[in-house]
Scaffold this motif. Structure first.
Motif: not given
Length: 326
Positions: A68-86
């Motif tokens: 993704v373009p920036s880490g806050n988007l990875t964070m949002q994916q993790m909050v939604a449990r779509q990603v494990d690590l970031g």
């Protein structure tokens, strides 16, 4: 005969039940596939290098990439449990912990020098206070974006509304500067160096004196609790990747430079080298993280971006790094 057949079936059923309860569904040594998030700016490149280095495969780790373009988007994916690590900086992590219980398993790097305020060169601006009335490109919700609006701008005498915040991804900001649709950008590498090298922008400050900006490898608590062996093996790979950054920087640079050129960035090796040199990669788990995180959390709480100061004993998981190191 019929009774004997029933008895035999019962024994078979009991034997199967014992096996089902007594044995794991797969071998104890099997490791879980990792859903790895990373940002495509320079902050995410240590993680990108890890994924391309072959180090994970050597330890039997499988992974899926989520760029993704920036880490806050990875964070949002993790909050939604779509990603494990970031990976992302402290501000995004604290918000992620508040919203989804995310935890830190390592510090990967410090990137304060890579985060900058860059103004259009033709405007001849030299300080942040001169952005009053100007259009400023900002990836709203990102760590660099939050620090600019909550700390840097107020310190320069700018209140909310004194400048026009233009929301956009960091990878679109240089072209917006070139088209003169914005007057400045709050951005990270390599986009700052590209803007300067192409004569589009002038860097008027970096974040290093305001915030060293540690970038953390965060994880969902679910993944950590269910897969501690996978997490420890993963952190062992980070220790090896850290050695590559120190002992084989040419190899590392080749992998990362190839990533950006594959995305169409016309960036010279010299420009890229300047950008990468501002990233201080040293995977580990420093013992002095709490004071800086506490300061960041207090700002986020003041700005009503989190509901409470985290319990750092729950938010930080240093024992996993210690186990990997041991």
């Amino acid at each position: 005969m019929s009774n004997r057949r029933v008895e035999l079936t019962r024994r078979q059923w009991l034997a199967g039940s014992v096996l089902a309860v007594g044995l794991p569904a797969r071998p104890a040594w099997a490791l879980e596939t990792i859903r790895q998030g990373f940002q495509t700016n320079i902050w995410g490149m240590p993680t990108y290098y890890l994924l391309k280095s072959g180090l994970l495969e050597k330890r039997g780790l499988k992974f899926e990439e989520f760029a993704v373009p920036s880490g806050n988007l990875t964070m949002q994916q993790m909050v939604a449990r779509q990603v494990d690590l970031g990976t992302y900086a402290a501000q995004s992590f604290i918000i992620g912990h508040d919203k989804g219980g995310l935890v830190v398993i390592a510090q990967v790097e410090q990137v304060g020098r890579t985060a900058q305020v860059v103004t259009r060169k033709d405007l001849n601006l030299t300080q942040v206070s001169e952005l009053k009335g100007r259009k400023v490109a900002n990836q709203t919700g990102s760590s660099v974006g939050n620090i600019f609006t909550d700390v840097i701008a107020p310190a320069a005498g700018l209140k909310k509304g004194d400048f026009q915040e233009v929301r956009m991804d960091v990878n679109n900001m240089v072209s917006a500067m070139a088209a003169k649709t914005v007057d400045a950008m709050v951005n990270v590498e390599p986009y700052n160096e590209i803007a300067v090298a192409e004569g589009i922008g002038t860097s008027i400050m970096d974040y290093s004196k305001v915030d060293k900006m540690p970038v953390f490898m965060a994880a969902t608590p679910d993944f950590v609790d269910k897969n501690p062996d996978t997490v420890v093996a993963y952190l062992k790979c980070w220790q090896e990747a850290g050695r590559d950054f120190k002992e084989n920087p040419g190899k590392v640079a080749d992998v990362i430079y190839a990533f950006f050129t594959s995305k169409g960035y016309a960036m010279s090796r010299e420009t890229f080298a300047k950008a990468l040199a501002k990233v201080e990669v040293d995977p580990g788990f420093p013992s002095d993280l709490v004071p800086g995180l506490q300061k960041d959390a207090e700002v986020l709480l003041r700005e009503k971006k989190i509901s409470a100061i985290p319990d750092w004993n729950k938010a930080l998981r240093p024992e996993l790094w210690a186990k990997a190191k041991g």
